[in-house]
Design a protein around this motif. Structure first.
Motif, PDB file in Angstrom:
ATOM      1  N   ASP A 179      -1.439  14.120  -6.492  1.00  0.00           N
ATOM      2  CA  ASP A 179      -0.560  13.134  -5.864  1.00  0.00           C
ATOM      3  C   ASP A 179      -1.060  11.709  -6.086  1.00  0.00           C
ATOM      4  O   ASP A 179      -0.259  10.776  -6.236  1.00  0.00           O
ATOM      5  N   ILE A 180      -2.361  11.520  -6.089  1.00  0.00           N
ATOM      6  CA  ILE A 180      -2.906  10.185  -6.346  1.00  0.00           C
ATOM      7  C   ILE A 180      -2.483   9.693  -7.723  1.00  0.00           C
ATOM      8  O   ILE A 180      -2.088   8.524  -7.899  1.00  0.00           O
ATOM      9  N   ALA A 181      -2.511  10.608  -8.690  1.00  0.00           N
ATOM     10  CA  ALA A 181      -2.144  10.236 -10.054  1.00  0.00           C
ATOM     11  C   ALA A 181      -0.638  10.048 -10.219  1.00  0.00           C
ATOM     12  O   ALA A 181      -0.186   9.068 -10.815  1.00  0.00           O
ATOM     13  N   GLU A 182       0.146  10.993  -9.669  1.00  0.00           N
ATOM     14  CA  GLU A 182       1.589  10.974  -9.901  1.00  0.00           C
ATOM     15  C   GLU A 182       2.320   9.950  -9.042  1.00  0.00           C
ATOM     16  O   GLU A 182       3.334   9.384  -9.459  1.00  0.00           O
ATOM     17  N   HIS A 183       1.833   9.702  -7.827  1.00  0.00           N
ATOM     18  CA  HIS A 183       2.537   8.813  -6.905  1.00  0.00           C
ATOM     19  C   HIS A 183       1.815   7.483  -6.733  1.00  0.00           C
ATOM     20  O   HIS A 183       2.197   6.685  -5.875  1.00  0.00           O
ATOM     21  N   ASP A 184       0.776   7.287  -7.520  1.00  0.00           N
ATOM     22  CA  ASP A 184       0.057   6.013  -7.498  1.00  0.00           C
ATOM     23  C   ASP A 184      -0.419   5.665  -6.085  1.00  0.00           C
ATOM     24  O   ASP A 184      -0.305   4.524  -5.634  1.00  0.00           O
ATOM     25  N   LEU A 185      -0.956   6.658  -5.377  1.00  0.00           N
ATOM     26  CA  LEU A 185      -1.449   6.434  -4.011  1.00  0.00           C
ATOM     27  C   LEU A 185      -2.680   5.541  -4.043  1.00  0.00           C
ATOM     28  O   LEU A 185      -3.545   5.674  -4.915  1.00  0.00           O
ATOM     29  N   ASP A 186      -2.772   4.621  -3.100  1.00  0.00           N
ATOM     30  CA  ASP A 186      -3.984   3.805  -3.006  1.00  0.00           C
ATOM     31  C   ASP A 186      -4.685   3.966  -1.655  1.00  0.00           C
ATOM     32  O   ASP A 186      -5.656   3.270  -1.379  1.00  0.00           O
ATOM     33  N   ARG A 187      -4.178   4.874  -0.823  1.00  0.00           N
ATOM     34  CA  ARG A 187      -4.845   5.234   0.431  1.00  0.00           C
ATOM     35  C   ARG A 187      -4.550   6.703   0.705  1.00  0.00           C
ATOM     36  O   ARG A 187      -3.468   7.212   0.377  1.00  0.00           O
TER      37      ARG A 187
ATOM     38  N   VAL B  29      -3.734   6.224   9.828  1.00  0.00           N
ATOM     39  CA  VAL B  29      -2.879   5.529   8.857  1.00  0.00           C
ATOM     40  C   VAL B  29      -3.021   4.016   9.014  1.00  0.00           C
ATOM     41  O   VAL B  29      -3.170   3.274   8.031  1.00  0.00           O
ATOM     42  N   ARG B  30      -2.956   3.528  10.255  1.00  0.00           N
ATOM     43  CA  ARG B  30      -3.118   2.090  10.481  1.00  0.00           C
ATOM     44  C   ARG B  30      -4.495   1.610  10.014  1.00  0.00           C
ATOM     45  O   ARG B  30      -4.631   0.529   9.444  1.00  0.00           O
TER      46      ARG B  30
ATOM     47  N   THR C 129       0.826  -1.206   0.000  1.00  0.00           N
ATOM     48  CA  THR C 129       0.000   0.000   0.000  1.00  0.00           C
ATOM     49  C   THR C 129       0.862   1.259   0.000  1.00  0.00           C
ATOM     50  O   THR C 129       1.967   1.276   0.550  1.00  0.00           O
ATOM     51  N   LYS C 130       0.348   2.284  -0.639  1.00  0.00           N
ATOM     52  CA  LYS C 130       1.006   3.594  -0.669  1.00  0.00           C
ATOM     53  C   LYS C 130       0.029   4.625  -0.115  1.00  0.00           C
ATOM     54  O   LYS C 130      -1.016   4.880  -0.715  1.00  0.00           O
ATOM     55  N   ILE C 131       0.400   5.197   1.008  1.00  0.00           N
ATOM     56  CA  ILE C 131      -0.509   6.103   1.715  1.00  0.00           C
ATOM     57  C   ILE C 131       0.031   7.522   1.657  1.00  0.00           C
ATOM     58  O   ILE C 131       1.224   7.755   1.901  1.00  0.00           O
ATOM     59  N   GLY C 132      -0.845   8.460   1.332  1.00  0.00           N
ATOM     60  CA  GLY C 132      -0.515   9.884   1.382  1.00  0.00           C
ATOM     61  C   GLY C 132      -1.232  10.543   2.549  1.00  0.00           C
ATOM     62  O   GLY C 132      -2.410  10.290   2.764  1.00  0.00           O
TER      63      GLY C 132
ATOM     64  N   GLY D   4       7.244   9.218   8.650  1.00  0.00           N
ATOM     65  CA  GLY D   4       7.912   8.066   9.207  1.00  0.00           C
ATOM     66  C   GLY D   4       6.993   6.905   9.522  1.00  0.00           C
ATOM     67  O   GLY D   4       7.451   5.859  10.002  1.00  0.00           O
ATOM     68  N   LEU D   5       5.711   7.040   9.258  1.00  0.00           N
ATOM     69  CA  LEU D   5       4.767   5.959   9.558  1.00  0.00           C
ATOM     70  C   LEU D   5       4.806   4.889   8.467  1.00  0.00           C
ATOM     71  O   LEU D   5       5.087   5.201   7.291  1.00  0.00           O
ATOM     72  N   PRO D   6       4.528   3.644   8.806  1.00  0.00           N
ATOM     73  CA  PRO D   6       4.555   2.558   7.815  1.00  0.00           C
ATOM     74  C   PRO D   6       3.629   2.831   6.634  1.00  0.00           C
ATOM     75  O   PRO D   6       2.489   3.292   6.830  1.00  0.00           O
TER      76      PRO D   6
END
Length: 670
Positions: free
Chosen positions: A61-69, A129-130, A8-11, A36-38
């Protein structure tokens, strides 16, 4: 410790909220902590994250960094969760993969020092985040909407809402419990501050409701039950027998004249008991529909079983009198409901020191409204109990309002209707008028000018709370109309006893007696003052927590006629917008029952506040009706077999959130 996903990739996005958050929380340090969070690949801060640039930042950011959360640390989810979900959805991300951390209401606004605030904010962000890491994509369900609106209450709010919807060519069912529509406004003589004739304003609207083909008018009727959900509410209405057929009656009133009671004998509720009526009567001359109603509690045919039935004879071949008629139940399916059930006035008899019900010339403001009305019991003539004209009249403000023993709130209209009554009483009697007030509140358009006008008419204003009203004995021992109003005059700094021969109590407006029953029926809540609670006081003032149910008028909170009409129009617009959509998407965060684990104990069936759980007799298990479920979690917590799961509030997600709140950044462990 919950096993974390590896892919997962979280922003994380931290909002300054102007200075609401940033003045207490070090938002830069919070963003650095989030990095610094997982699974957090980026963390940003912005002054107004809910603004267009803030939302565009998330989309980009969702588009450029492929965020899924996505986690947004800002205000309450109630305020802007829908905003950020929509932004994520526009960027191609499932909206239910967004989680908010409330660091404004739950941290910045309730924490005194910045170090503590930052520590608490870090816990909120880590928890979010968790939690979001355990979210799953969800899909909303679509439900067709029945293009029909039911309005409950036929006062000025219900009338305005009905006409607004009918003008838009919408089908409306207007339900009123009294024999006529009109509500409290129909009882007034004039309206403040313009002194317009109330009947002149209201009666044309009442007639328009009766004549409008798009409006089904159901007077002398009450809602018995409400089932279903937004878009498809199933409402059962009891139509009480009025024993006069509305379709056959021509309004000649010959039945009333022919009644065996030659003189009116029973208190007329519409006239506040100040005048009498017969068992068959019309509440007031402008009643709509203009059809008599028979009171079975006073009619000899019903109480004694015998009567000459002269009303039946007077009706002749029209056969409009139906003494054998019984209540009927009608069921309707509607897409939206507008609740406009109005208010009742405070009963001052619970305040014995004011003498109401004991001293004959102490009246409530609503009783005076009827007495000064040309269509009232005295034809507009205002006299004392003995028939004489009052010479000195006292008007006591805030009776039942702004009093912690009764209602702590201000009833908003009392100052203005007291000024109006002061003007009308002086106009009709030329009496000397005393207004006993705590604070004079005239905040509306033209209100201050009306206050000045009444002052210039010679009305006296005494600032102070009235402590007691008592009789004044006459010098010769004969009965006296005089009463002493004991008041603490705060401007003079002394206790005064003002002698008057009539007292008008400006009573509070309060919720209807059956407010609790009604709120349960329509799935609403009440505020601390007992009025129905809106979804949000600023952003959704006519919506309720129950989708598709809207509020209009004083049932939502005290207000004057212009504000009531405006809110009724807003409620009609909301209902219209809903049914014009044709269908509505329902939130997917409902409960789900695992039939293999269900023991069929029915505990959930009995506890569900929305009647959203049905029992399958064949399989002997319970089942959730998704269209009715609001995802409140009552059944989830109560199920002894743990067979029920709250979608979007699973045990895994909740435990992950708890673990996040306990996260130690230094060791990167719980």
């Amino acid at each position: 410790m919950t096993a974390q996903k590896k892919d997962t990739k979280i922003g994380v996005y931290v909002c300054h909220c102007g200075t609401n958050i940033s003045s207490v929380i070090d938002v830069h340090a919070l963003a650095e902590f989030a990095k610094g969070l997982p699974h957090v690949v980026l963390a940003r801060e912005y002054k107004y994250m809910c603004s267009d640039p803030g939302q565009d930042l998330i989309k980009k950011d969702i588009a450029e960094h492929d965020l899924d959360r996505v986690v947004v640390a800002a205000c309450s989810p109630l305020l802007h969760e829908a905003t950020f979900r929509k932004a994520a959805e526009m960027a191609g991300l499932n909206p239910f993969l967004v989680q908010m951390a409330n660091i404004r209401e739950q941290v910045a606004w309730v924490t005194d020092d910045s170090p503590s605030a930052l520590q608490k904010a870090e816990a909120h962000v880590a928890a979010a985040v968790r939690r979001v890491n355990e979210h799953k994509p969800l899909e909303r369900r679509s439900v067709a909407i029945t293009p029909r609106v039911m309005i409950v209450g036929g006062g000025i709010a219900g009338i305005e809402a009905a006409l607004t919807l009918a003008e838009a060519n919408k089908e409306v069912i207007l339900v009123e419990r009294e024999p006529s529509i009109g509500g409290h406004m129909s009882m007034f003589d004039k309206t403040f501050p313009t002194l317009d004739c109330a009947a002149c304003i209201l009666t044309p609207k009442m007639t328009a409701v009766k004549d409008e083909p798009k409006i089904k008018l159901m007077t002398y009727s009450e809602v018995e039950s409400v089932d279903g959900a937004v878009g498809k509410y199933k409402v059962r209405v009891r139509r009480k027998a009025r024993y006069v057929n509305e379709d056959l009656c021509v309004g000649c009133m010959q039945c009333i004249d022919a009644c065996i009671f030659r003189k009116p004998k029973f208190p007329n509720e519409y006239d506040q008991g100040l005048a009498m009526r017969k068992p068959i009567y019309v509440p007031f001359p402008q009643a709509v529909p203009p059809v008599p109603v028979i009171d079975p509690k006073t009619c000899l045919q019903f109480t004694k079983g015998k009567c000459k039935q002269s009303c039946v004879e007077a009706c002749g071949d029209r056969n409009a009198i139906e003494l054998e008629k019984e209540d009927t139940i009608e069921q309707f399916e509607v897409g939206a409901i507008i609740v406009a059930t109005g208010f009742k006035t405070f009963d001052p008899s619970v305040m014995p020191y004011y003498g109401y019900g004991v001293l004959p010339n102490v009246y409530t403001s609503l009783e005076i409204e009827r007495l000064v009305n040309a269509a009232g019991p005295t034809g507009g003539k205002l006299t004392l109990h003995d028939g004489s004209v009052p010479k000195r009249v006292g008007i006591v403000h805030c009776v039942g309002s702004r009093d912690k023993n009764y209602h702590a709130y201000c009833s908003k209209v009392c100052c203005m209707y007291s000024l109006k009554l002061a003007h009308l009483v002086k106009e009709k009697t030329d009496a000397e008028i005393f207004n006993f007030y705590i604070d004079m509140r005239t905040p509306g358009k033209g209100f201050e000018e009306f206050y000045n006008r009444v002052q210039n008419e010679g009305v006296h204003f005494i600032r102070g709370k009235v402590g007691e009203i008592g009789p004044v004995p006459s010098n010769n021992g004969e009965p006296s109309n005089l009463m002493a109003v004991k008041v603490d005059d705060t401007l003079l700094g002394e206790i005064r006893n003002v002698e008057v021969d009539m007292v008008i109590l400006a009573v509070a407006l309060e919720p209807q007696p059956d407010v609790d029953q009604v709120r349960r029926m329509f799935g609403m809540s009440c505020s601390a003052d007992g009025f129905f609670l809106e979804k949000h006081p600023k952003l959704a003032p006519v919506n309720t927590a129950n989708d598709g149910v809207f509020l209009a008028g004083v049932c939502q909170g005290v207000k004057d006629i212009p504000d009531t009409v405006a809110q009724a129009s807003a409620a009609a617009a909301k209902a219209m917008a809903l049914i014009d959509r044709g269908s509505i998407e329902l939130e997917p965060n409902t409960a789900e029952i695992d039939e293999e684990s269900c023991s069929g104990c029915k505990i959930c069936n009995n506890l569900c506040p929305y009647d959203a759980i049905e029992y399958d007799e064949e399989k002997e298990v319970s089942r959730v009706i998704p269209e009715l479920c609001k995802g409140c979690g009552t059944c989830v917590a109560a199920c002894p077999a743990q067979a029920i799961t709250g979608v979007h509030f699973t045990n895994t997600q909740i435990f992950a959130e708890i673990e996040g709140a306990l996260f130690d950044a230094a060791s990167a462990e719980v």
